[in-house]
Design a protein around this motif. Structure first.
Motif, PDB file in Angstrom:
ATOM      1  N   SER A  33      16.623  11.859  16.498  1.00 34.84           N
ATOM      2  CA  SER A  33      17.601  12.584  16.293  1.00 34.84           C
ATOM      3  C   SER A  33      18.312  12.105  14.942  1.00 34.84           C
ATOM      4  O   SER A  33      18.946  12.774  14.197  1.00 34.84           O
ATOM      5  N   VAL A  34      18.358  10.820  14.638  1.00 38.27           N
ATOM      6  CA  VAL A  34      18.752  10.472  13.400  1.00 38.27           C
ATOM      7  C   VAL A  34      17.849  10.728  12.154  1.00 38.27           C
ATOM      8  O   VAL A  34      18.276  11.111  11.144  1.00 38.27           O
ATOM      9  N   LEU A  35      16.625  10.733  12.471  1.00 40.04           N
ATOM     10  CA  LEU A  35      15.343  10.834  11.518  1.00 40.04           C
ATOM     11  C   LEU A  35      15.462  12.406  11.151  1.00 40.04           C
ATOM     12  O   LEU A  35      14.964  12.792  10.214  1.00 40.04           O
ATOM     13  N   LEU A  36      16.148  13.318  12.123  1.00 38.75           N
ATOM     14  CA  LEU A  36      16.324  14.936  12.031  1.00 38.75           C
ATOM     15  C   LEU A  36      17.430  15.089  11.310  1.00 38.75           C
ATOM     16  O   LEU A  36      17.690  16.384  10.940  1.00 38.75           O
ATOM     17  N   GLN A  37      18.296  14.156  10.589  1.00 37.09           N
ATOM     18  CA  GLN A  37      19.411  14.391   9.899  1.00 37.09           C
ATOM     19  C   GLN A  37      19.263  14.486   8.622  1.00 37.09           C
ATOM     20  O   GLN A  37      17.938  14.472   8.269  1.00 37.09           O
ATOM     21  N   ALA A  38      20.301  14.611   7.702  1.00 37.84           N
ATOM     22  CA  ALA A  38      20.137  14.633   6.076  1.00 37.84           C
ATOM     23  C   ALA A  38      19.475  13.280   5.633  1.00 37.84           C
ATOM     24  O   ALA A  38      19.430  12.263   6.369  1.00 37.84           O
ATOM     25  N   ALA A  39      19.141  13.418   4.521  1.00 37.54           N
ATOM     26  CA  ALA A  39      18.396  12.284   3.706  1.00 37.54           C
ATOM     27  C   ALA A  39      19.185  10.992   4.069  1.00 37.54           C
ATOM     28  O   ALA A  39      18.354   9.646   3.992  1.00 37.54           O
ATOM     29  N   GLU A  40      20.346  10.782   3.728  1.00 39.18           N
ATOM     30  CA  GLU A  40      21.302   9.427   3.635  1.00 39.18           C
ATOM     31  C   GLU A  40      21.152   8.995   5.169  1.00 39.18           C
ATOM     32  O   GLU A  40      21.070   7.667   5.337  1.00 39.18           O
ATOM     33  N   PHE A  41      21.212   9.760   5.957  1.00 43.76           N
ATOM     34  CA  PHE A  41      21.232   9.307   7.599  1.00 43.76           C
ATOM     35  C   PHE A  41      19.825   8.787   7.937  1.00 43.76           C
ATOM     36  O   PHE A  41      19.547   7.778   8.577  1.00 43.76           O
ATOM     37  N   ARG A  42      18.610   9.364   7.429  1.00 43.83           N
ATOM     38  CA  ARG A  42      17.180   9.059   7.446  1.00 43.83           C
ATOM     39  C   ARG A  42      17.071   7.759   7.021  1.00 43.83           C
ATOM     40  O   ARG A  42      16.546   6.823   7.406  1.00 43.83           O
ATOM     41  N   LEU A  43      17.528   7.581   5.510  1.00 44.13           N
ATOM     42  CA  LEU A  43      17.452   6.188   5.217  1.00 44.13           C
ATOM     43  C   LEU A  43      17.982   5.019   5.925  1.00 44.13           C
ATOM     44  O   LEU A  43      17.310   3.965   6.194  1.00 44.13           O
ATOM     45  N   THR A 103      12.075  12.607  -1.053  1.00 50.55           N
ATOM     46  CA  THR A 103      12.009  12.912  -2.395  1.00 50.55           C
ATOM     47  C   THR A 103      12.420  12.127  -3.470  1.00 50.55           C
ATOM     48  O   THR A 103      12.445  11.866  -4.542  1.00 50.55           O
ATOM     49  N   ALA A 104      13.638  11.409  -2.789  1.00 48.95           N
ATOM     50  CA  ALA A 104      14.533  10.203  -3.740  1.00 48.95           C
ATOM     51  C   ALA A 104      13.582   8.859  -3.618  1.00 48.95           C
ATOM     52  O   ALA A 104      13.194   8.598  -2.513  1.00 48.95           O
ATOM     53  N   LYS A 105      13.506   7.994  -4.634  1.00 43.87           N
ATOM     54  CA  LYS A 105      12.797   7.186  -4.760  1.00 43.87           C
ATOM     55  C   LYS A 105      13.415   5.931  -3.594  1.00 43.87           C
ATOM     56  O   LYS A 105      12.768   5.280  -2.914  1.00 43.87           O
ATOM     57  N   ILE A 106      14.633   5.789  -3.552  1.00 41.95           N
ATOM     58  CA  ILE A 106      15.221   4.950  -2.363  1.00 41.95           C
ATOM     59  C   ILE A 106      14.932   5.284  -0.811  1.00 41.95           C
ATOM     60  O   ILE A 106      14.416   4.422  -0.023  1.00 41.95           O
ATOM     61  N   GLY A 107      14.546   6.595  -0.862  1.00 44.14           N
ATOM     62  CA  GLY A 107      14.385   7.229   0.767  1.00 44.14           C
ATOM     63  C   GLY A 107      12.838   6.992   0.791  1.00 44.14           C
ATOM     64  O   GLY A 107      12.278   6.581   1.793  1.00 44.14           O
ATOM     65  N   MET A 108      11.750   7.020  -0.122  1.00 39.07           N
ATOM     66  CA  MET A 108      10.332   7.065  -0.328  1.00 39.07           C
ATOM     67  C   MET A 108      10.289   5.325   0.153  1.00 39.07           C
ATOM     68  O   MET A 108       9.484   5.086   1.029  1.00 39.07           O
ATOM     69  N   GLU A 109      10.880   4.587  -0.368  1.00 36.81           N
ATOM     70  CA  GLU A 109      10.486   3.182  -0.258  1.00 36.81           C
ATOM     71  C   GLU A 109      11.144   2.466   0.994  1.00 36.81           C
ATOM     72  O   GLU A 109      10.526   1.925   1.864  1.00 36.81           O
ATOM     73  N   ALA A 110      12.296   3.160   1.462  1.00 36.04           N
ATOM     74  CA  ALA A 110      12.744   2.818   3.057  1.00 36.04           C
ATOM     75  C   ALA A 110      11.787   3.303   3.997  1.00 36.04           C
ATOM     76  O   ALA A 110      11.566   2.779   4.966  1.00 36.04           O
ATOM     77  N   ARG A 111      11.174   4.496   3.806  1.00 34.57           N
ATOM     78  CA  ARG A 111      10.269   5.219   4.696  1.00 34.57           C
ATOM     79  C   ARG A 111       8.819   4.217   4.855  1.00 34.57           C
ATOM     80  O   ARG A 111       8.299   4.167   5.675  1.00 34.57           O
ATOM     81  N   TYR A 112       8.538   4.146   3.549  1.00 34.41           N
ATOM     82  CA  TYR A 112       7.300   3.121   3.410  1.00 34.41           C
ATOM     83  C   TYR A 112       7.412   1.628   4.254  1.00 34.41           C
ATOM     84  O   TYR A 112       6.564   1.367   4.814  1.00 34.41           O
ATOM     85  N   LYS A 113       8.522   1.002   3.779  1.00 35.94           N
ATOM     86  CA  LYS A 113       8.916   0.020   4.620  1.00 35.94           C
ATOM     87  C   LYS A 113       8.772  -0.072   6.293  1.00 35.94           C
ATOM     88  O   LYS A 113       8.398  -0.852   6.821  1.00 35.94           O
ATOM     89  N   CYS A 114       9.326   0.984   6.574  1.00 35.16           N
ATOM     90  CA  CYS A 114       9.501   1.342   7.944  1.00 35.16           C
ATOM     91  C   CYS A 114       8.018   1.587   8.748  1.00 35.16           C
ATOM     92  O   CYS A 114       7.701   0.929   9.448  1.00 35.16           O
ATOM     93  N   CYS A 115       7.212   2.210   7.813  1.00 36.73           N
ATOM     94  CA  CYS A 115       5.828   2.354   8.292  1.00 36.73           C
ATOM     95  C   CYS A 115       5.052   1.258   8.322  1.00 36.73           C
ATOM     96  O   CYS A 115       4.276   0.920   9.198  1.00 36.73           O
ATOM     97  N   LYS A 116       5.279   0.366   7.206  1.00 37.44           N
ATOM     98  CA  LYS A 116       4.673  -0.919   7.070  1.00 37.44           C
ATOM     99  C   LYS A 116       5.138  -1.793   8.802  1.00 37.44           C
ATOM    100  O   LYS A 116       4.331  -2.599   9.160  1.00 37.44           O
ATOM    101  N   ALA A 117       6.394  -1.737   8.863  1.00 34.94           N
ATOM    102  CA  ALA A 117       6.657  -2.314   9.883  1.00 34.94           C
ATOM    103  C   ALA A 117       6.346  -2.170  11.425  1.00 34.94           C
ATOM    104  O   ALA A 117       5.967  -3.083  12.261  1.00 34.94           O
ATOM    105  N   ILE A 118       6.056  -0.996  11.391  1.00 31.80           N
ATOM    106  CA  ILE A 118       5.629  -0.160  12.563  1.00 31.80           C
ATOM    107  C   ILE A 118       4.077  -0.744  12.749  1.00 31.80           C
ATOM    108  O   ILE A 118       3.620  -0.980  13.793  1.00 31.80           O
ATOM    109  N   LEU A 119       3.356  -0.489  11.619  1.00 27.07           N
ATOM    110  CA  LEU A 119       1.861  -0.821  11.583  1.00 27.07           C
ATOM    111  C   LEU A 119       2.049  -2.193  11.956  1.00 27.07           C
ATOM    112  O   LEU A 119       0.832  -2.721  12.690  1.00 27.07           O
ATOM    113  N   SER A 120       2.486  -3.069  11.363  1.00 29.23           N
ATOM    114  CA  SER A 120       2.583  -4.671  11.436  1.00 29.23           C
ATOM    115  C   SER A 120       2.784  -5.133  12.884  1.00 29.23           C
ATOM    116  O   SER A 120       1.965  -5.909  13.653  1.00 29.23           O
ATOM    117  N   GLY A 121       3.471  -4.353  13.460  1.00 27.51           N
ATOM    118  CA  GLY A 121       3.984  -4.485  14.976  1.00 27.51           C
ATOM    119  C   GLY A 121       2.669  -4.224  15.885  1.00 27.51           C
ATOM    120  O   GLY A 121       2.272  -4.950  16.713  1.00 27.51           O
TER     121      GLY A 121
END
Length: 510
Positions: free
Chosen positions: A414-424, A460-478
């Motif tokens: 539900s958080v990831l379905l909200q606006a960009a700042e909440f997704r971050l 689309t924003a750099k900070i969001g892209m980096e946070a999504r990428y870091k999250c993806c890496k953490a899940i993959l690592s787990g």
């Protein structure tokens, strides 16, 4: 001397000085020598003293001289013209006073003549008291330049006795200076003390032992003037950012902050600032070496109680309280205290983090939760002790069970379905949480979460892209970590840790 070097028509000097002052890029010693070869320094200074009424001349010459003295060659000339610096520090013109302060700074930064003692010159011409006067009575630019100059003086070991005289009755003792000036002047003196405190652990120790921090505490306790208290709190906030400050601030600050936060009659803005300072101070891992646990628990309890009393009524104060708890939770010790207090103060954060109607309060809570779960801590410091981890898990499952989402994965989606700042903020929470097996399994059970996190077009924003990428890496690592464990155990049912166990059997009888 002034007559010898005066100019009847300063037009040529004005034009050349303007060209010199506005020359693009840095000026080297050769350029300064060339300019002073045409217009010797006494000529320029004389014109500044006698032709100030010529339109534009004062501003131009001040800008010109500032660039002259910023060079090594220019700084080498300052000892010869200390009387002019002295006069400039007492000038009526604010820009001339500012120039003189900056000249002292440039001199100390660039002067490298080993045959002369820079500090002896400062003492000999009584420069320090004049800089203090500029600090107190000058405009904002002059005061800033004076602080910069004094801060540089303080870095010379032989200057310690000047700035921190052993005689408390000395006119230049900062305690005495603060006591006899206006409220604005006092704030400036306190600002100077903070800047000096930041230089080194040694100077911080001298300031602490001189009881100068008590000036700041006195202004914070001043309930008669909200602006004075707020200004003092801003300076205390600045102090908490100084790495070596924890040792000194921990001794008295927590009690002071507690008294403000728990005082319902205080202005909301003062309580909010006190909470933010608490979060900043207790976010440092080394602070726990100098504070006793009961004091920290008491401060956390004060914020907890305040959140309960607010019950969402004052949005700004609520957000400040949640941010403060998040700051505390970014350290291991702080996170554990938030989760194991009774009732756990972290409950406010978890509840607000998944309240979609919360707006700014929800956003503050999500980032606070991201801190608690270790998103910003080193990989080997993410997981907390057993009681803390169990409390975290229980809080999240309780909030999920009381919502329409029913599961933690539903809350996070539900958080990831909200606006960009909440997704971050949501990415941050997931990044930290997936270090826990139970949350990793929750995330993997929701294809929609994996789809969002792995979609490169989501942000689309750099900070969001980096946070999504870091999250993806953490899940993959787990996931990779769990699979690696399975591979290492081999194809058969082998327990990860096998221990000898006693076998009880009925004795055989003959």
């Amino acid at each position: 001397m002034e007559e010898e070097f005066s100019l009847d028509d300063p037009t040529q000097l004005l034009d050349s000085a303007s060209e010199f002052a506005h020359h693009p890029g840095a000026l080297n010693d050769a350029a300064v020598k060339d300019f002073l070869g045409r217009f010797p320094l006494p000529v320029v200074i004389s014109a500044l003293q006698t032709k100030a009424d010529v339109p534009g001349l004062e501003n131009t010459l001040v800008a010109c001289l500032e660039r002259v003295f910023k060079t090594k060659y220019g700084a080498s000339l300052v000892p010869q013209y200390m009387p002019f610096v002295q006069v400039g520090l007492k000038a009526d013109s604010q820009i001339v006073r500012c120039l003189s302060c900056k000249t002292v700074l440039s001199f100390l930064e660039n002067f490298d003549d080993k045959s002369l003692s820079a500090i002896k010159l400062i003492i000999g011409y009584d420069i320090y008291p004049l800089l203090l006067d500029c600090l107190i009575n000058g405009n904002e630019q002059v005061a800033t330049a004076a602080i910069d100059a004094i801060k540089n003086i303080a870095q010379f070991p032989e200057a310690m006795g000047i700035i921190f005289p052993s005689n408390i009755n000395e006119a230049t003792h900062l305690g005495n200076v603060a006591s006899r000036c206006s409220s604005l002047g006092r704030v400036r003196v306190l600002s100077l003390i903070v800047k000096l405190f930041s230089i080194s652990n040694l100077i911080a120790s001298v300031i602490y032992n001189s009881n100068l921090l008590s000036l700041l505490e006195a202004d914070i306790r001043n309930s008669n003037d909200t602006l004075v208290t707020l200004s003092a709190l801003e300076l205390l906030y600045e102090l908490t950012e100084i790495q070596h400050g924890a040792e000194f601030l921990a001794r008295t600050t927590l009690q002071l902050l507690h008294s403000i936060i728990s005082n319902s009659s205080m202005e909301s803005i003062l309580r909010s600032r006190a909470m933010m300072i608490s979060g900043r101070l207790l976010s440092k891992e080394n602070i726990y070496m100098f504070v006793d646990e009961p004091s920290v628990k008491s401060l956390i309890s004060a914020i907890d109680v305040r959140l309960g009393l607010l019950d969402g009524k004052d949005a700004d104060e609520c957000e400040s309280a949640l941010e403060a708890l998040g700051g505390i939770g970014s350290s291991i010790q702080g996170a554990m205290l938030l989760l194991t207090s009774f009732p756990p103060a972290a409950r406010h954060i978890v509840q607000a983090a998944f309240d979609r109607q919360g707006g700014g309060k929800q956003l503050a809570a999500l980032h606070a939760l991201g801190n608690i779960v270790g998103e910003n801590r080193p990989e080997d410091s993410i997981i907390l002790n057993g009681d803390s981890e169990e409390s975290l898990r229980r809080l999240i499952y309780e909030v999920a069970s009381e919502s329409t989402k029913l599961t933690p994965s539903g809350l996070l989606l539900s958080v990831l379905l909200q606006a960009a700042e909440f997704r971050l903020a949501g990415y941050r929470v997931i990044t930290g949480l997936v270090a826990r097996v139970w949350c990793l399994m929750e995330i993997c059970s929701k294809p929609e979460i994996i789809s969002i996190v792995t979609d490169p077009t989501t942000e689309t924003a750099k900070i969001g892209m980096e946070a999504r990428y870091k999250c993806c890496k953490a899940i993959l690592s787990g996931i990779a970590g769990k699979l690696q464990e399975a591979v290492e155990r081999g194809p058969y049912l082998v327990r990860k840790h096998t221990e000898a166990t006693p076998v009880v059997m009925t004795a055989e009888r003959f």
